[in-house]
Design a protein around this motif. Structure first.
Motif, PDB file in Angstrom:
ATOM      1  N   GLN A 117     -30.445 -55.168  11.279  1.00 24.38           N
ATOM      2  CA  GLN A 117     -31.296 -53.985  11.305  1.00 24.38           C
ATOM      3  C   GLN A 117     -32.090 -53.913  12.605  1.00 24.38           C
ATOM      4  O   GLN A 117     -32.177 -52.855  13.242  1.00 24.38           O
ATOM      5  N   GLN A 118     -32.669 -55.051  13.012  1.00 23.38           N
ATOM      6  CA  GLN A 118     -33.448 -55.065  14.242  1.00 23.38           C
ATOM      7  C   GLN A 118     -32.566 -54.792  15.460  1.00 23.38           C
ATOM      8  O   GLN A 118     -32.975 -54.072  16.387  1.00 23.38           O
TER       9      GLN A 118
ATOM     10  N   LYS B 138     -31.715 -51.131  15.787  1.00 23.51           N
ATOM     11  CA  LYS B 138     -32.857 -50.372  16.307  1.00 23.51           C
ATOM     12  C   LYS B 138     -33.076 -50.636  17.799  1.00 23.51           C
ATOM     13  O   LYS B 138     -33.181 -49.708  18.604  1.00 23.51           O
TER      14      LYS B 138
ATOM     15  N   ARG C  89     -32.821 -45.386  14.780  1.00 23.31           N
ATOM     16  CA  ARG C  89     -34.168 -45.501  14.227  1.00 23.31           C
ATOM     17  C   ARG C  89     -34.176 -46.027  12.793  1.00 23.31           C
ATOM     18  O   ARG C  89     -34.962 -46.900  12.442  1.00 23.31           O
ATOM     19  N   LYS C  90     -33.324 -45.469  11.929  1.00 23.12           N
ATOM     20  CA  LYS C  90     -33.282 -45.873  10.519  1.00 23.12           C
ATOM     21  C   LYS C  90     -31.845 -46.240  10.144  1.00 23.12           C
ATOM     22  O   LYS C  90     -31.126 -45.447   9.536  1.00 23.12           O
TER      23      LYS C  90
ATOM     24  N   TYR D  37     -36.480 -49.349  24.438  1.00 22.38           N
ATOM     25  CA  TYR D  37     -37.122 -49.682  23.160  1.00 22.38           C
ATOM     26  C   TYR D  37     -38.503 -50.281  23.386  1.00 22.38           C
ATOM     27  O   TYR D  37     -39.467 -49.925  22.695  1.00 22.38           O
TER      28      TYR D  37
ATOM     29  N   LYS E  97     -41.865 -42.492  20.252  1.00 24.01           N
ATOM     30  CA  LYS E  97     -40.941 -43.070  19.285  1.00 24.01           C
ATOM     31  C   LYS E  97     -39.931 -42.063  18.765  1.00 24.01           C
ATOM     32  O   LYS E  97     -38.819 -42.424  18.356  1.00 24.01           O
TER      33      LYS E  97
ATOM     34  N   LEU F 208     -36.100 -42.001  19.635  1.00 26.09           N
ATOM     35  CA  LEU F 208     -35.065 -42.852  19.050  1.00 26.09           C
ATOM     36  C   LEU F 208     -34.154 -42.024  18.171  1.00 26.09           C
ATOM     37  O   LEU F 208     -34.574 -41.057  17.531  1.00 26.09           O
TER      38      LEU F 208
END
Length: 348
Positions: free
Chosen positions: A191-192, A195, A201-202, A333, A343, A346
């Motif tokens: 997940q990280q 991103k 983003r999600k 990022y 933000k 993203l």
């Protein structure tokens, strides 16, 4: 305004008897590649000259004493060794592994000191690299020790990104190795990375089951019912877009993977067989979770075609592009997270 310096891209030469040197040099036969980065190869002038002559490659390179002296617009070669090791294409032997590790160590040391920005590793032979000073099964474990963070083998293309719960683990040991803690750790790493490294983003993440048909509600093993499902449910309830477990055959066969940003496979072949089938030649092996960027092609040393001049450099070239893009994504990022008002840039 001063022009921004090109990204310094380090290259470890891999197994000298394999195709690593060939695909690396073929990548930069196209001089336009030098517009994107400054390549720094860790080997020796004599070794690169031999490869150039034997494989009849149309390249020019310059020797440099250390990576910090790399020259933009040139293929730079750091002399890691002075001798001229014999290259015996197609032969699996200890000497080739010894020089592969010398190159890798020099490249990683340069990466740690920021003398290069990113690293692309040519393939090594996991058997002939083993000695008393190097006891790792491959690049990933070594990099995890040398660089900050928890490493994750992440096989990536634009449309498919597959991470592994267990990588170089024997099949008979897979089920015992998979714990709620491991699932959580790997999912969060993926997940990280999605991103930070890929600008998503999600991210939506799918987890594949351990057993056929994800255990068929416990009929074929209890691991999916007792370990996988509760952990995935807990992650989802915490707000992470994590789904599964999915039966691997139907998941790939029906192209369900296209609905997700990342896929977590339980073990090596469950993830890599469909990945290479769908993406071979364009896939990249990315080591996510580290403080530095490292990529490699999605193939091995290919000793059967080494020295014949027929190796396809496509995957190595993709590894170069991917390393450069991830480096840029990470810079963006960091800028975006430092400035919350940006933000929204993203992806979704």
């Amino acid at each position: 305004m001063k022009e921004k310096a090109k990204i310094k891209l380090g290259i470890s030469i891999g197994d000298l008897n394999g195709i690593g040197g060939e695909v690396a040099l073929k990548t930069f036969e196209d001089s336009r590649m030098l517009d994107f980065c400054t390549p720094v190869i860790f080997a020796s002038n004599k070794t690169i000259s031999h490869l150039k002559s034997t494989l009849q490659l149309d390249i020019q390179f310059t020797g440099i004493p250390e990576p910090s002296k790399a020259i933009d617009g040139k293929i730079n070669v750091v002399n890691v060794w002075k001798e001229s090791p014999e290259i015996r294409f197609g032969v699996e032997e200890k000497q080739a592994g010894t020089y592969a590790i010398k190159s890798l160590r020099a490249a990683v040391n340069a990466l740690k000191k920021d003398d290069i920005d990113v690293l692309v590793t040519a393939p090594i032979n996991k058997k002939n690299i083993q000695d008393k000073d190097y006891g790792f099964p491959g690049h990933t474990d070594y990099l995890a020790q040398q660089l900050e963070g928890d490493s994750l083998m992440f096989m990536v293309t634009d449309k498919l990104k597959v991470g592994l719960l267990t990588d170089h683990v024997a099949v008979k040991d897979v089920a015992d190795a998979i714990t709620p803690e491991l699932i959580r750790k790997k999912v969060m790493l993926i997940q990280q990375s999605l991103k930070m490294d890929f600008g998503i983003r999600k991210p939506r993440i799918a987890v594949l089951g351990i057993n056929p048909h994800s255990g068929d509600d416990g009929v074929i093993g209890q691991e999916d019912e007792q370990v996988m499902k509760p952990t995935i449910k807990a992650l989802f309830n915490e707000g992470h877009l994590v789904y599964g477990p999915y039966a691997a055959d139907g998941f790939f066969g029906s192209a369900t993977y296209l609905q997700f940003d990342g896929v977590v496979a339980a073990y090596h072949d469950q993830g890599l067989i469909p990945f290479k089938t769908l993406s071979f030649g364009k896939g990249v092996n990315y080591t996510a979770g580290l403080s530095k960027v490292r990529t490699s092609p999605d193939h091995g040393t290919a000793l059967d075609i080494a020295g014949k001049g027929v190796a396809d450099e496509s995957s190595f070239k993709e590894a170069v592009y991917m390393a450069l893009q991830i480096f840029k994504n990470r810079e963006e990022y960091r800028e975006l997270t430092a400035n919350p008002l940006k933000k929204q840039k993203l992806k979704r």
